[in-house]
Design a protein around this motif. Structure first.
Motif, PDB file in Angstrom:
ATOM      1  N   GLN A  57     -18.601 -27.003 -12.995  1.00 53.38           N
ATOM      2  CA  GLN A  57     -18.406 -28.383 -12.531  1.00 53.38           C
ATOM      3  C   GLN A  57     -17.423 -29.138 -13.397  1.00 53.38           C
ATOM      4  O   GLN A  57     -17.049 -28.669 -14.483  1.00 53.38           O
ATOM      5  CB  GLN A  57     -19.763 -29.104 -12.550  1.00 53.38           C
ATOM      6  CG  GLN A  57     -20.372 -29.238 -13.936  1.00 53.38           C
ATOM      7  CD  GLN A  57     -21.726 -29.917 -13.910  1.00 53.38           C
ATOM      8  OE1 GLN A  57     -22.453 -29.886 -12.903  1.00 53.38           O
ATOM      9  NE2 GLN A  57     -22.092 -30.528 -15.018  1.00 53.38           N
ATOM     10  N   TRP A  59     -17.078 -33.008 -15.144  1.00 54.31           N
ATOM     11  CA  TRP A  59     -17.896 -34.172 -15.472  1.00 54.31           C
ATOM     12  C   TRP A  59     -17.049 -35.195 -16.201  1.00 54.31           C
ATOM     13  O   TRP A  59     -16.387 -34.845 -17.187  1.00 54.31           O
ATOM     14  CB  TRP A  59     -19.074 -33.703 -16.353  1.00 54.31           C
ATOM     15  CG  TRP A  59     -19.912 -34.795 -16.958  1.00 54.31           C
ATOM     16  CD1 TRP A  59     -20.310 -35.961 -16.367  1.00 54.31           C
ATOM     17  CD2 TRP A  59     -20.455 -34.810 -18.288  1.00 54.31           C
ATOM     18  NE1 TRP A  59     -21.069 -36.692 -17.245  1.00 54.31           N
ATOM     19  CE2 TRP A  59     -21.182 -36.018 -18.429  1.00 54.31           C
ATOM     20  CE3 TRP A  59     -20.428 -33.918 -19.366  1.00 54.31           C
ATOM     21  CZ2 TRP A  59     -21.848 -36.354 -19.597  1.00 54.31           C
ATOM     22  CZ3 TRP A  59     -21.097 -34.245 -20.535  1.00 54.31           C
ATOM     23  CH2 TRP A  59     -21.799 -35.459 -20.631  1.00 54.31           C
ATOM     24  N   VAL A 172     -19.895 -36.445 -11.449  1.00 55.31           N
ATOM     25  CA  VAL A 172     -19.845 -34.973 -11.554  1.00 55.31           C
ATOM     26  C   VAL A 172     -19.459 -34.414 -10.191  1.00 55.31           C
ATOM     27  O   VAL A 172     -19.852 -34.970  -9.153  1.00 55.31           O
ATOM     28  CB  VAL A 172     -21.251 -34.416 -11.934  1.00 55.31           C
ATOM     29  CG1 VAL A 172     -21.203 -32.900 -12.095  1.00 55.31           C
ATOM     30  CG2 VAL A 172     -21.751 -35.045 -13.213  1.00 55.31           C
TER      31      VAL A 172
END
Ligand code: FBU
Ligand code: ZN
Length: 262
Positions: A57, A59, A172
């Motif tokens: 991911q 962030w 996110v």
């Protein structure tokens, strides 16, 4: 003599934060004085071995954007160079300026770059998680790569296209199958290495820094998207552009910077 448009660290915009950690004698970033670095013929080639499937991911942590990797196994690792142990990739991020005249954290003979990439790894031979390693003097290994403005970076574009989804602090977005090796310069055998610290709080003196001599190129428009990010969360009234998220150079305090090249 300074060329027009060239900035030296003394023109650096102010940075709100501890300039030198109290009592710290191995703080980062530093100015790398090329002629004072010491060639070490025992330094081995660096051997990054990254699995793009561990990418998870992006962030926005309110200071930079982190591209995070699953570090529960030794699937994306860094060995060799100055490192005695195996280090596991956990994230990479960047530091940049509001203008292309500055933005990097490390400098080379006082030369500033528009941005700097940090690829963060922790010592998985000695510790069982990042949070533990970050408190130990041999806990982390960070690869630093300077960015210059030039041709568009094809591999970076997938990341640039995802950034609007993490415009605000604490946002996110899922981000998968990204090979961080595409951000390394073609030559990773030539680097400087020294013992330093995190450049943001907690500023712990846990980092073996490995700074690449060769830079990578990104386009002006790609870097402009970094500057479209915000330090502030969606709820805050006053939005602040995420720029100048770098720390100024710290005293060398007698440390030696080694080079892998003559
Ligand atoms: N900017 S840095 O690479 O020194 C860094 C890495 C990290 F994992 C956490 C931090 F707070 C700072
Ligand atoms: Zn960093």
């Amino acid at each position: 003599m300074q060329e027009a448009g060239e900035y030296t660290m003394k023109m650096h915009p102010m940075w709100q934060g501890p300039l030198v950690a109290p009592g710290g004698n191995r703080q980062s970033p530093i100015d790398i004085r090329v002629r004072k670095s010491v060639f070490d013929p025992h330094l081995k080639p660096l051997t990054p071995d990254y699995d793009p499937r561990t990418c998870s991911q992006i962030w926005n942590n309110g200071y930079s954007f982190l591209v995070e990797y699953d570090d529960t196994t030794d699937k994306s690792t860094l060995k060799g160079g100055p490192l005695e142990d195996n280090f596991r990739l956990c994230q990479f991020h960047f530091h940049w300026g509001e203008s292309n005249a500055w933005g990097s954290e490390h400098t080379v003979d006082r030369r500033l770059f528009p941005a700097e990439l940090h690829m963060v790894h922790w010592n998985s031979n000695k510790y069982s998680r990042f949070e533990e390693a970050v408190m130990e003097e041999n806990g982390l290994a960070v690869i630093g790569v300077f960015l210059k403005i030039g041709k568009r970076h094809k591999g970076l574009q997938k990341l640039v296209d995802a950034l609007p989804a993490v415009r605000h602090k604490d946002s996110v977005v899922e981000f998968t199958r990204f090979d961080p090796a595409c951000l390394l310069p073609t030559n990773i055998d030539d680097y400087w290495t020294y013992a330093g610290s995190l450049t943001t709080p907690p500023l712990t003196e846990a980092v073996t820094w490995i700074i690449m001599k060769q830079h990578i190129e990104v386009s002006h428009d790609q870097l402009a998207v970094f500057r479209s990010l915000l330090f502030t969360s969606a709820e805050e009234e006053v939005q602040k552009s995420m720029v100048n998220n770098f720390r100024v150079q710290q005293p060398l305090r007698g440390r030696t910077v080694r080079s892998s090249f003559t």
